[in-house]
Design an enzyme around this catalytic site. Structure first.
Site, PDB file in Angstrom:
ATOM      1  CG  ASP A 113     -54.351  -2.252 -31.806  1.00 15.81           C
ATOM      2  OD1 ASP A 113     -53.910  -1.111 -32.013  1.00 15.81           O
ATOM      3  OD2 ASP A 113     -53.740  -3.283 -32.147  1.00 15.81           O
ATOM      4  NE  ARG A 116     -45.787  -6.526 -32.494  1.00 13.10           N
ATOM      5  CZ  ARG A 116     -46.664  -5.586 -32.174  1.00 13.10           C
ATOM      6  NH1 ARG A 116     -47.275  -5.627 -31.000  1.00 13.10           N
ATOM      7  NH2 ARG A 116     -46.951  -4.608 -33.006  1.00 13.10           N
ATOM      8  CE1 TYR A 139     -37.950  -3.870 -35.291  1.00 15.87           C
ATOM      9  CE2 TYR A 139     -38.747  -2.813 -37.290  1.00 15.87           C
ATOM     10  CZ  TYR A 139     -39.001  -3.446 -36.086  1.00 15.87           C
ATOM     11  OH  TYR A 139     -40.289  -3.656 -35.683  1.00 15.87           O
ATOM     12  CD  GLU A 172     -54.624 -12.612 -23.111  1.00 18.18           C
ATOM     13  OE1 GLU A 172     -54.946 -13.314 -24.096  1.00 18.18           O
ATOM     14  OE2 GLU A 172     -54.599 -11.370 -23.129  1.00 18.18           O
TER      15      GLU A 172
END
Length: 386
Positions: free
Chosen positions: A288, A104, A210, A30
């Site tokens: 993605d 997330r 939500y 990462e």
């Protein structure tokens, strides 16, 4: 077999966990110095929660996840119900696994905690890859080099791995920007908001909200059509006042949610046309990086989770021929993800119809339950076993 995964987002980490569970020697690289997600909610439908539960994460998800009772579409001005479809227990009974709302960052933390820390390498910005006959060499900006039998690009819409494979190509601005915010639930308790996915449809924009984080926070997304995007930053801080101006005349509940937010972030929404190829040799793409889509089906993360499970299955079945296994993975996933991409793009038009004959026809279809949101119509998506 060693597999290097580039990118430690939800797609990269879930793929790593699927690969680890299949017995591979997996390392995740990462570019950021820390694992983090800017505050935003995410929806995980049964096709993805089936994978996460299969990886042993049901217990870890129980705390932060919220199980919405229904999917509720409403009219922008007066809040009138356009369609209400059950989620909660009915969707779990039908498809075997729950529908979740999550922050997330909560989902990322659950995934990361399930992977041995020594397998996640931070501060690793990919600068190039070299394919040889039986391995892939990855080079990073810190001078480090790794070698693996398979390399997976899970590095997002601006994927460096994709550029290395097929050349650089700009993503497409979709004509929409999204303001995202989080509001402590107690600030809007007087509104009596149900534990549902609420989608407010209006001319040129829509508004979604939500609960996440065990119902302690209310997540909202305000999607607004815009002709162009000129900012250099992928994400910028937004101003709640701009959102209020854009939603002038909308139902008071929408405006009170925005007024309760301390800050917002603004995202430009980009996508890409479906790729003819995801894989070359021993290198492939995921999430993605190969099928970026608008969020109007709430399937971006779910499809990335599916990718990782299918990839692990193909490699496990094709250890003697990794390149062939990657082609099989690509061929199994392309048509399905392209279908979700197309439906997500079509919802942009449906959600944003100006008031008039087309809008009234859409609303009548919603009321009649003929718009594709029934359990039977969604079975192809939610029953899938990646």
């Amino acid at each position: 077999m060693r597999v290097d995964v580039i990118g430690a987002g939800i797609g990269g980490l879930s793929a790593a966990l699927s690969l680890l569970s299949a017995g591979f020697d997996v390392h995740v690289h990462e570019r950021a110095a820390a694992l983090s997600e800017t505050g935003a909610g995410i929806q995980i439908s049964p096709n993805a929660s089936r994978v996460l539960h299969g990886l042993g994460l049901a217990g870890a998800l129980a705390g932060p996840a919220v199980r919405p009772l229904a999917f509720h579409q409403r009219r922008w001005q007066d809040g009138r119900t356009l369609q209400r479809a059950p989620l909660g227990e009915p969707i779990e009974a039908r498809f075997g696994f729950p529908y979740y709302h999550l922050h997330r960052a909560d989902l990322l933390a659950v995934l990361a905690a399930a992977i041995p820390a020594e397998r996640i390498h931070l501060g690793r910005r990919l600068t190039g890859i070299t394919e040889e006959r039986d391995r892939v060499r990855a080079r990073f900006a810190d001078g480090s080099v790794t070698e693996s039998e398979v390399l997976v690009g899970a590095d997002g819409i601006h994927s460096r791995v994709r550029a290395e494979l097929f050349g650089a190509e700009d993503a497409r601005f979709t004509g929409c920007v999204a303001y995202r915010g989080l509001v402590p639930a107690d600030r809007v308790s007087d509104l009596g908001i149900e534990v549902t996915t609420q989608v407010w449809l209006g001319p040129g924009r829509h508004f979604v909200h939500y609960f996440v984080s065990g119902q302690r926070m209310l997540n909202f997304v305000a999607v607004i059509e815009r002709d162009a995007w000129t900012h250099e930053s992928w994400t910028d801080r937004g101003d709640p006042a701009d959102v209020l101006a854009a939603y002038r005349g909308w139902h008071p509940q929408v405006r009170e949610i925005v007024e309760a937010a301390d800050e917002t972030y603004i995202w430009a929404l980009f996508d890409r046309a479906p790729l003819a190829r995801w894989s070359r040799g021993r290198v492939t793409l995921l999430g993605d990086a190969c099928h970026a889509m608008l969020p109007f089906m709430a399937q971006g993360a779910a499809q990335a989770v599916e990718d990782g499970a299918t990839l692990a299955g193909c490699l496990a079945a094709g250890r003697a021929d990794p390149a062939g296994a990657l082609l099989r993975y690509q061929d199994l996933r392309r048509e399905r993800t392209a279908r979700v991409q197309a439906m997500s793009a079509a919802n942009k038009t449906r959600f944003h119809l100006p008031d008039g004959p087309a809008q009234r026809d859409r609303d009548a279809q919603l009321a009649a339950g003929s718009t594709g949101w029934s359990f039977d119509a969604m079975a192809w998506l939610y029953e899938h076993r990646a």
